[in-house]
Design a protein around this motif. Structure first.
Motif, PDB file in Angstrom:
ATOM      1  N   GLY A 287       0.808  -1.212   0.000  1.00  0.00           N
ATOM      2  CA  GLY A 287       0.000   0.000   0.000  1.00  0.00           C
ATOM      3  C   GLY A 287       0.840   1.260   0.000  1.00  0.00           C
ATOM      4  O   GLY A 287       0.530   2.237  -0.678  1.00  0.00           O
ATOM      5  N   GLN A 288       1.950   1.243   0.750  1.00  0.00           N
ATOM      6  CA  GLN A 288       2.836   2.402   0.802  1.00  0.00           C
ATOM      7  C   GLN A 288       3.573   2.589  -0.512  1.00  0.00           C
ATOM      8  O   GLN A 288       3.720   3.712  -1.005  1.00  0.00           O
ATOM      9  CB  GLN A 288       3.817   2.245   1.965  1.00  0.00           C
ATOM     10  CG  GLN A 288       3.134   2.345   3.320  1.00  0.00           C
ATOM     11  CD  GLN A 288       3.983   1.827   4.450  1.00  0.00           C
ATOM     12  OE1 GLN A 288       4.979   1.140   4.240  1.00  0.00           O
ATOM     13  NE2 GLN A 288       3.599   2.152   5.671  1.00  0.00           N
ATOM     14  N   TRP A 289       4.038   1.512  -1.098  1.00  0.00           N
ATOM     15  CA  TRP A 289       4.755   1.615  -2.375  1.00  0.00           C
ATOM     16  C   TRP A 289       3.829   2.079  -3.493  1.00  0.00           C
ATOM     17  O   TRP A 289       4.241   2.824  -4.381  1.00  0.00           O
ATOM     18  CB  TRP A 289       5.381   0.268  -2.725  1.00  0.00           C
ATOM     19  CG  TRP A 289       6.490  -0.121  -1.792  1.00  0.00           C
ATOM     20  CD1 TRP A 289       7.220   0.716  -0.995  1.00  0.00           C
ATOM     21  CD2 TRP A 289       6.985  -1.432  -1.537  1.00  0.00           C
ATOM     22  NE1 TRP A 289       8.139   0.009  -0.270  1.00  0.00           N
ATOM     23  CE2 TRP A 289       8.028  -1.318  -0.586  1.00  0.00           C
ATOM     24  CE3 TRP A 289       6.670  -2.698  -2.026  1.00  0.00           C
ATOM     25  CZ2 TRP A 289       8.741  -2.406  -0.113  1.00  0.00           C
ATOM     26  CZ3 TRP A 289       7.379  -3.795  -1.550  1.00  0.00           C
ATOM     27  CH2 TRP A 289       8.401  -3.654  -0.613  1.00  0.00           C
ATOM     28  N   GLN A 292       2.494   6.016  -1.998  1.00  0.00           N
ATOM     29  CA  GLN A 292       3.494   7.052  -1.742  1.00  0.00           C
ATOM     30  C   GLN A 292       4.598   7.070  -2.787  1.00  0.00           C
ATOM     31  O   GLN A 292       5.039   8.129  -3.215  1.00  0.00           O
ATOM     32  CB  GLN A 292       4.082   6.855  -0.341  1.00  0.00           C
ATOM     33  CG  GLN A 292       3.056   7.011   0.766  1.00  0.00           C
ATOM     34  CD  GLN A 292       3.607   6.672   2.131  1.00  0.00           C
ATOM     35  OE1 GLN A 292       4.819   6.697   2.362  1.00  0.00           O
ATOM     36  NE2 GLN A 292       2.734   6.349   3.065  1.00  0.00           N
ATOM     37  N   ASP A 293       5.051   5.901  -3.201  1.00  0.00           N
ATOM     38  CA  ASP A 293       6.136   5.825  -4.188  1.00  0.00           C
ATOM     39  C   ASP A 293       5.614   5.673  -5.605  1.00  0.00           C
ATOM     40  O   ASP A 293       6.415   5.717  -6.550  1.00  0.00           O
ATOM     41  CB  ASP A 293       7.060   4.649  -3.859  1.00  0.00           C
ATOM     42  CG  ASP A 293       7.752   4.822  -2.506  1.00  0.00           C
ATOM     43  OD1 ASP A 293       7.798   5.966  -2.016  1.00  0.00           O
ATOM     44  OD2 ASP A 293       8.234   3.826  -1.949  1.00  0.00           O
ATOM     45  N   THR A 294       4.290   5.483  -5.740  1.00  0.00           N
ATOM     46  CA  THR A 294       3.630   5.320  -7.041  1.00  0.00           C
ATOM     47  C   THR A 294       4.320   4.293  -7.936  1.00  0.00           C
ATOM     48  O   THR A 294       4.476   4.506  -9.133  1.00  0.00           O
ATOM     49  CB  THR A 294       3.508   6.675  -7.781  1.00  0.00           C
ATOM     50  OG1 THR A 294       4.813   7.182  -8.084  1.00  0.00           O
ATOM     51  CG2 THR A 294       2.729   7.687  -6.962  1.00  0.00           C
ATOM     52  N   LEU A 295       4.739   3.185  -7.327  1.00  0.00           N
ATOM     53  CA  LEU A 295       5.333   2.108  -8.118  1.00  0.00           C
ATOM     54  C   LEU A 295       4.244   1.388  -8.908  1.00  0.00           C
ATOM     55  O   LEU A 295       3.100   1.288  -8.462  1.00  0.00           O
ATOM     56  CB  LEU A 295       6.037   1.106  -7.210  1.00  0.00           C
ATOM     57  CG  LEU A 295       7.298   1.562  -6.476  1.00  0.00           C
ATOM     58  CD1 LEU A 295       7.845   0.423  -5.627  1.00  0.00           C
ATOM     59  CD2 LEU A 295       8.349   2.052  -7.452  1.00  0.00           C
ATOM     60  N   PRO A 296       4.565   0.881 -10.102  1.00  0.00           N
ATOM     61  CA  PRO A 296       3.589   0.087 -10.852  1.00  0.00           C
ATOM     62  C   PRO A 296       3.188  -1.158 -10.072  1.00  0.00           C
ATOM     63  O   PRO A 296       3.989  -1.723  -9.307  1.00  0.00           O
ATOM     64  CB  PRO A 296       4.351  -0.283 -12.135  1.00  0.00           C
ATOM     65  CG  PRO A 296       5.452   0.712 -12.245  1.00  0.00           C
ATOM     66  CD  PRO A 296       5.831   1.058 -10.832  1.00  0.00           C
ATOM     67  N   ILE A 297       1.955  -1.589 -10.244  1.00  0.00           N
ATOM     68  CA  ILE A 297       1.459  -2.758  -9.523  1.00  0.00           C
ATOM     69  C   ILE A 297       2.328  -3.977  -9.814  1.00  0.00           C
ATOM     70  O   ILE A 297       2.642  -4.759  -8.915  1.00  0.00           O
ATOM     71  CB  ILE A 297      -0.010  -3.033  -9.904  1.00  0.00           C
ATOM     72  CG1 ILE A 297      -0.894  -1.870  -9.442  1.00  0.00           C
ATOM     73  CG2 ILE A 297      -0.496  -4.343  -9.274  1.00  0.00           C
ATOM     74  CD1 ILE A 297      -2.340  -1.983  -9.884  1.00  0.00           C
ATOM     75  N   VAL A 329      -5.323   5.447  -7.128  1.00  0.00           N
ATOM     76  CA  VAL A 329      -6.307   6.514  -7.309  1.00  0.00           C
ATOM     77  C   VAL A 329      -6.284   7.460  -6.114  1.00  0.00           C
ATOM     78  O   VAL A 329      -6.307   8.671  -6.261  1.00  0.00           O
ATOM     79  CB  VAL A 329      -7.728   5.922  -7.512  1.00  0.00           C
ATOM     80  CG1 VAL A 329      -8.756   7.032  -7.496  1.00  0.00           C
ATOM     81  CG2 VAL A 329      -7.795   5.140  -8.805  1.00  0.00           C
ATOM     82  N   THR A 330      -6.206   6.867  -4.906  1.00  0.00           N
ATOM     83  CA  THR A 330      -6.159   7.689  -3.686  1.00  0.00           C
ATOM     84  C   THR A 330      -4.932   8.584  -3.683  1.00  0.00           C
ATOM     85  O   THR A 330      -5.010   9.767  -3.354  1.00  0.00           O
ATOM     86  CB  THR A 330      -6.147   6.792  -2.436  1.00  0.00           C
ATOM     87  OG1 THR A 330      -7.322   5.958  -2.447  1.00  0.00           O
ATOM     88  CG2 THR A 330      -6.103   7.630  -1.166  1.00  0.00           C
ATOM     89  N   ALA A 331      -3.786   8.029  -4.059  1.00  0.00           N
ATOM     90  CA  ALA A 331      -2.540   8.810  -4.087  1.00  0.00           C
ATOM     91  C   ALA A 331      -2.632   9.909  -5.123  1.00  0.00           C
ATOM     92  O   ALA A 331      -2.210  11.047  -4.876  1.00  0.00           O
ATOM     93  CB  ALA A 331      -1.361   7.892  -4.406  1.00  0.00           C
ATOM     94  N   ARG A 332      -3.215   9.620  -6.291  1.00  0.00           N
ATOM     95  CA  ARG A 332      -3.330  10.623  -7.350  1.00  0.00           C
ATOM     96  C   ARG A 332      -4.244  11.755  -6.913  1.00  0.00           C
ATOM     97  O   ARG A 332      -3.973  12.923  -7.134  1.00  0.00           O
ATOM     98  CB  ARG A 332      -3.851   9.973  -8.633  1.00  0.00           C
ATOM     99  CG  ARG A 332      -3.769  10.881  -9.843  1.00  0.00           C
ATOM    100  CD  ARG A 332      -4.313  10.169 -11.091  1.00  0.00           C
ATOM    101  NE  ARG A 332      -3.654   8.906 -11.314  1.00  0.00           N
ATOM    102  CZ  ARG A 332      -4.278   7.731 -11.236  1.00  0.00           C
ATOM    103  NH1 ARG A 332      -5.562   7.672 -10.931  1.00  0.00           N
ATOM    104  NH2 ARG A 332      -3.605   6.622 -11.463  1.00  0.00           N
ATOM    105  N   SER A 333      -5.349  11.413  -6.249  1.00  0.00           N
ATOM    106  CA  SER A 333      -6.287  12.436  -5.784  1.00  0.00           C
ATOM    107  C   SER A 333      -5.643  13.328  -4.747  1.00  0.00           C
ATOM    108  O   SER A 333      -5.863  14.535  -4.729  1.00  0.00           O
ATOM    109  CB  SER A 333      -7.534  11.754  -5.178  1.00  0.00           C
ATOM    110  OG  SER A 333      -8.189  10.963  -6.145  1.00  0.00           O
TER     111      SER A 333
END
Length: 338
Positions: A287-289, A292-297, A329-333
């Motif tokens: 969840g953090q990666w 917060q780090d926006t790593l690809p799934i 989506v949450t991180a992008r918002s």
């Protein structure tokens, strides 16, 4: 402040505050893995009456050092803590809070003040009213991404507010750091902004170390496991190598006890079987990666040892109740709303 630092922790079911000792390996691992990234600092001059509000910033920690004067820290739940010159505060979870000259003062958002750049990462905020331009309080504020690396799963254990009295016995090396910070804040010599930023990082690391060394005596759960040398080795192994699909036998071998003894003690202390704990740890890190780090799934799945993105997605949804894409989506918002 009292001689011993007060760690204010919200733990399920309460829990009694106290002391515990962790292995030097675990302390070293935490401090070695600790990173403060994207650090932004402010030097703030405030008048005799001031109220400053700091918005919640998930994924970013806050650091305050009061160099001159006194202040009141009010947290999101309304708890009030009195601060005096020389006190430092580290808030690892980025919750909203306020710094006030008194508990009844109305707060104004810190971001609404104009900041004069002192360097690339440090700005100066003058919150003194024109009628009284001489500051009654001077403090140093930092906002940063707080990353414990492979030990990030231990982050939820940290209290919302970590207050450090540099003169207390828990911090034999902190006073010289904070004294240097006060000198730099007050003298404003050439290059002081960059020196302040580096000193603040060291101070934050010392506060975290103080919490690790003293901590909170939660009678059950992960804290209790870390106090038990027969379990701490397994916890350390899980956090160091979250992508390894551990077996109970392998974890028991790390602790040098039998499989049955280890499994029973882990279940009793943590409240869940060791392999379930390992899976939940992976999902916390995932969840953090993702957020917060926006790593690809796909990259997160590979890092955590899953043979396919689909297998990882199923595990993530089973544990968290939502698909991994929801974290993105949450991180992008959150970024778009900043």
């Amino acid at each position: 402040m009292t001689e011993s630092p007060q760690y204010l922790t919200r733990t399920p079911g309460g829990g009694v505050k106290g002391q515990f000792a962790l292995s030097s390996d675990l302390i070293s691992e935490l401090l070695t893995s600790m990173r403060l990234r994207g650090v932004r600092y402010r030097r703030v001059h405030a008048g005799p009456r001031f109220g400053l509000h700091f918005d919640a910033k998930p994924g970013r920690a806050s650091f305050h050092f009061l160099a001159v004067g006194s202040a009141v820290l009010r947290t999101e739940d309304g708890t009030v803590h009195e601060l005096s010159a020389g006190d430092a505060v580290f808030m690892p979870h980025g919750e909203s809070h306020q710094l006030l000259s008194g508990p009844d003062i109305r707060a104004r958002g810190i971001d609404s003040f104009d900041a004069v750049p002192l360097s690339d990462t440090v700005g100066a905020v003058d919150a003194c009213p024109s009628a009284d331009p001489t500051p009654s309080a001077i403090f140093f504020n930092g906002s940063m991404e707080f990353d414990l690396g492979g030990m990030q799963g231990l982050s939820p254990l940290m209290p919302d507010v970590m207050l450090a009295d540099a003169e207390g016995a828990r911090y034999p090396g902190l006073m010289p750091i904070l004294t240097s910070m006060r000198r730099e804040v007050c003298s404003a010599r050439v290059g002081f902004a960059g020196i302040l930023a580096r000193l603040a990082e060291v101070a934050a690391a010392m506060i975290v170390r103080g919490w690790i060394e003293c901590g909170c005596d939660n009678s059950s759960g992960l804290v209790a496991a870390l106090r038990d040398p027969r379990l701490a080795s397994a916890i350390l192994a899980l956090h160091r190598q979250p992508g390894h699909h551990w077996t109970v036998a392998e974890l028991a071998a790390e602790c040098k006890v039998s499989r049955s003894v280890f499994a029973d003690r882990f279940q009793t202390t943590i409240g869940m079987p060791p392999l379930r704990y390992a899976t939940e740890l992976r999902m916390v890190l995932a969840g953090q990666w993702l957020a917060q780090d926006t790593l690809p799934i796909e990259s997160v799945a590979q890092r955590l040892g899953y043979t396919s993105q689909a297998a990882f997605s199923r595990a993530f949804k089973r544990v968290t109740g939502r698909p991994p894409g929801a974290s993105r989506v949450t991180a992008r918002s959150r970024v778009e709303g900043d």
